[in-house]
Design a protein around this motif. Structure first.
Motif, mmCIF file in Angstrom:
data_model
loop_
_atom_site.group_PDB
_atom_site.id
_atom_site.type_symbol
_atom_site.label_atom_id
_atom_site.label_comp_id
_atom_site.label_asym_id
_atom_site.label_seq_id
_atom_site.Cartn_x
_atom_site.Cartn_y
_atom_site.Cartn_z
ATOM 1 N N ARG A 56 42.720 22.105 42.233
ATOM 2 C CA ARG A 56 43.256 23.400 41.787
ATOM 3 C C ARG A 56 42.183 24.240 41.117
ATOM 4 O O ARG A 56 42.147 25.474 41.308
ATOM 5 N N GLN A 57 41.234 23.615 40.401
ATOM 6 C CA GLN A 57 40.162 24.369 39.734
ATOM 7 C C GLN A 57 39.256 25.029 40.751
ATOM 8 O O GLN A 57 38.864 26.194 40.595
ATOM 9 N N ASP A 58 38.892 24.298 41.821
ATOM 10 C CA ASP A 58 38.037 24.876 42.863
ATOM 11 C C ASP A 58 38.728 26.062 43.535
ATOM 12 O O ASP A 58 38.104 27.106 43.790
ATOM 13 N N LYS A 59 39.978 25.882 43.846
ATOM 14 C CA LYS A 59 40.714 26.978 44.488
ATOM 15 C C LYS A 59 40.775 28.185 43.575
ATOM 16 O O LYS A 59 40.642 29.331 44.032
ATOM 17 N N LEU A 60 40.967 27.963 42.303
ATOM 18 C CA LEU A 60 41.022 29.087 41.375
ATOM 19 C C LEU A 60 39.690 29.816 41.291
ATOM 20 O O LEU A 60 39.653 31.060 41.213
ATOM 21 N N ASN A 61 38.556 29.107 41.337
ATOM 22 C CA ASN A 61 37.248 29.758 41.300
ATOM 23 C C ASN A 61 37.047 30.637 42.518
ATOM 24 O O ASN A 61 36.537 31.760 42.427
ATOM 25 N N VAL A 62 37.397 30.107 43.709
ATOM 26 C CA VAL A 62 37.261 30.900 44.942
ATOM 27 C C VAL A 62 38.129 32.147 44.858
ATOM 28 O O VAL A 62 37.701 33.253 45.224
ATOM 29 N N GLU A 63 39.362 31.986 44.395
ATOM 30 C CA GLU A 63 40.263 33.131 44.289
ATOM 31 C C GLU A 63 39.722 34.159 43.300
ATOM 32 O O GLU A 63 39.862 35.375 43.516
ATOM 33 N N ILE A 64 39.096 33.688 42.203
ATOM 34 C CA ILE A 64 38.534 34.629 41.215
ATOM 35 C C ILE A 64 37.405 35.440 41.842
ATOM 36 O O ILE A 64 37.298 36.661 41.621
ATOM 37 N N GLN A 65 36.562 34.796 42.629
ATOM 38 C CA GLN A 65 35.471 35.520 43.288
ATOM 39 C C GLN A 65 36.022 36.559 44.258
ATOM 40 O O GLN A 65 35.521 37.689 44.335
ATOM 41 N N GLN A 66 37.014 36.175 45.034
ATOM 42 C CA GLN A 66 37.617 37.121 45.971
ATOM 43 C C GLN A 66 38.217 38.310 45.233
ATOM 44 O O GLN A 66 38.069 39.466 45.659
ATOM 45 N N LEU A 67 38.889 38.034 44.151
ATOM 46 C CA LEU A 67 39.475 39.131 43.375
ATOM 47 C C LEU A 67 38.408 40.034 42.780
ATOM 48 O O LEU A 67 38.580 41.268 42.726
ATOM 49 N N GLN A 68 37.255 39.454 42.376
ATOM 50 C CA GLN A 68 36.181 40.270 41.820
ATOM 51 C C GLN A 68 35.613 41.204 42.867
ATOM 52 O O GLN A 68 35.340 42.390 42.601
#
Length: 461
Positions: free
Chosen positions: A316-328
């Protein structure tokens, strides 16, 4: 047990009446023996008038002799009825009791009504008779008899004693019947002028076994030997003794039944209490079992959730990091787009200001044109007025001027159409130039100014 059952006098009349059938009257239809309304004087009068048959002259003499012998008084109903009788007739019981106590002479006063023509007696009543006929309470009758005990044996014009009248008018009041029967037991065999005993007047009544027993005992005592006051008291005592025995047996049975039912109720309550305790214990056991099962299920669920959380936290942490980058990246793209849109908005605002100025100029030109047209219209109206005034003298000249005026009007209309066409053309060009840069808009504006000068020149010409 007891005296709760009721018996009809009609069922026992032949059994307890010592008279044979040959001694009874053959007529079975009852006659009216006196006034039946306790409150109405008029109803009483009508009822009294219907009482048949009227006594003969010889019977009137007997009545008169009896009145003199017994020291009783007589008053006429139509001219001067006694106050006590009037109170009884009006159902004013308390005042009647007071009057009987304070004026005992009225208790022994007969109220007589005579026929206005023949002066024959139509009916006669003592206050004791009136009290029974008018449905007075028992204490009123007791007061009257206390002041004049012999009245219980006196007969009215129909030969009826108070016991007759009680069986006829107050058969539902057993207390009054018992009171009259005890104080005048010989009255059970007294006959009225038609040969009827009190019992025969109460054939349709239904009475309790208690009163039936008293009446039967009285009749048996009278039929076995000559009845005296002592015999009546003996019969009354025997009746009261039997009544006490019966009441004692009844009480014993009631107590026995009460104890039986109380024991049964106690047993039922004990049984119900045992069942209730068992049900409560079963409910508590079931509740404890359900609580234990629930506790075990909650522990198992907590273990499963904990294991799943520990396994999935890293993914879940890895997925959240990827999603944060996409949102940025999306945020940056939206910022650039916002800057571009702001620039375009400023350009559109400038163009909008220029367009508003052009529209304002066109509006001013249109206002001038409208003023010119109105002025031309006024000139045409003035010319029309002049033609009307000089119609007779300048008819030929008007015919020559009419084509010129028509031609001038036609030219003005043609010019208006040309102006409107050019305005529409300029407006279309302005609308189509929303995405054209500022230089092109400036050229179109110059063309519009030149066209406007040409129009002004044409209008001046």
């Amino acid at each position: 047990m007891g005296f709760e059952s009721s018996v009809s006098f009609a069922e026992t009349a032949t059994r307890i009446d010592p008279l044979s059938k040959s001694q009874r009257p053959s007529a079975k239809s009852p006659t009216t023996s006196g006034p039946t309304s306790p409150t109405s004087v008029s109803n009483t009068t009508v009822s009294m008038e219907r009482r048949m048959p009227s006594p003969s002259v010889s019977s009137q003499r007997v009545i008169s002799d009896q009145l003199e012998t017994n020291g009783e008084l007589v008053c006429d109903y139509d001219s001067s009825p006694s106050t006590l009788y009037s109170l009884l007739e009006a159902s004013n019981w308390e005042l009647a009791v007071t009057r009987a106590k304070t004026h005992p002479n009225e208790v022994r006063t007969w109220v007589v009504r005579r026929d206005k023509g023949t002066k024959d007696i139509r009916w006669k009543l003592l206050p004791i008779h009136a009290a029974v006929i008018f449905q007075s309470p028992k204490h009123v009758v007791e007061t009257i008899l206390d002041k004049y005990p012999a009245a219980i044996q006196r007969k009215d014009d129909q030969g009826m004693i108070p016991l007759h009248l009680a069986f006829r008018h107050k058969k539902a009041d057993e207390d009054l019947l018992q009171f009259l029967l005890i104080h005048h037991p010989k009255g059970v065999h007294k006959q009225d002028s038609r040969g009827r005993t009190p019992l025969e007047l109460g054939r349709d009544g239904i009475f309790s076994a208690k009163f039936m027993s008293l009446y039967t005992s009285t009749c048996v005592a009278l039929s076995s030997h000559s009845f005296s006051v002592d015999a009546a008291s003996v019969a009354t005592k025997e009746y009261e003794t039997n009544l006490q025995k019966t009441n004692a047996e009844y009480e014993l049975q009631i107590n026995r039944l009460t104890s039986i039912y109380e024991e049964r109720i106690a047993m039922i309550e004990q049984t119900n209490q045992i069942k209730l305790d068992q049900q409560k214990q079963e409910a508590r056991n079931e509740k404890d079992a359900l609580v234990n099962v629930h506790h075990e299920e909650m522990q198992a669920l907590h273990h499963v959730v904990t294991s799943q959380n520990s396994a999935s936290n890293s993914n879940r942490q890895d997925k959240l990091n990827v999603e944060i980058q996409q949102l940025q990246s999306e945020v940056n793209r939206f910022k650039n787009e916002s800057k571009r849109l702001n620039t375009k908005m400023k350009s559109n605002n400038a163009f909008s200001l220029d367009f508003k100025e052009q529209i304002l100029a066109l509006s001013q030109d249109q206002t001038k044109l409208q003023t010119l047209v109105e002025r031309q219209q006024e000139e045409l109206e003035a010319a029309q007025s002049m033609r009307t005034q000089l119609l007779r003298t300048l008819l030929q000249q008007e015919e020559l001027d009419a084509p010129n005026l028509a031609k001038s009007s036609h030219e003005i209309q043609h010019l208006m159409k040309a102006i409107n066409t050019r305005i529409d053309t300029v407006a279309d060009k302005v609308t189509d130039g929303d995405d054209i840069d500022g230089a092109q808009n400036g050229d179109k504006y110059q063309e519009y100014v030149q066209a406007k000068h040409i129009e002004d020149d044409e209008i001046s010409a």
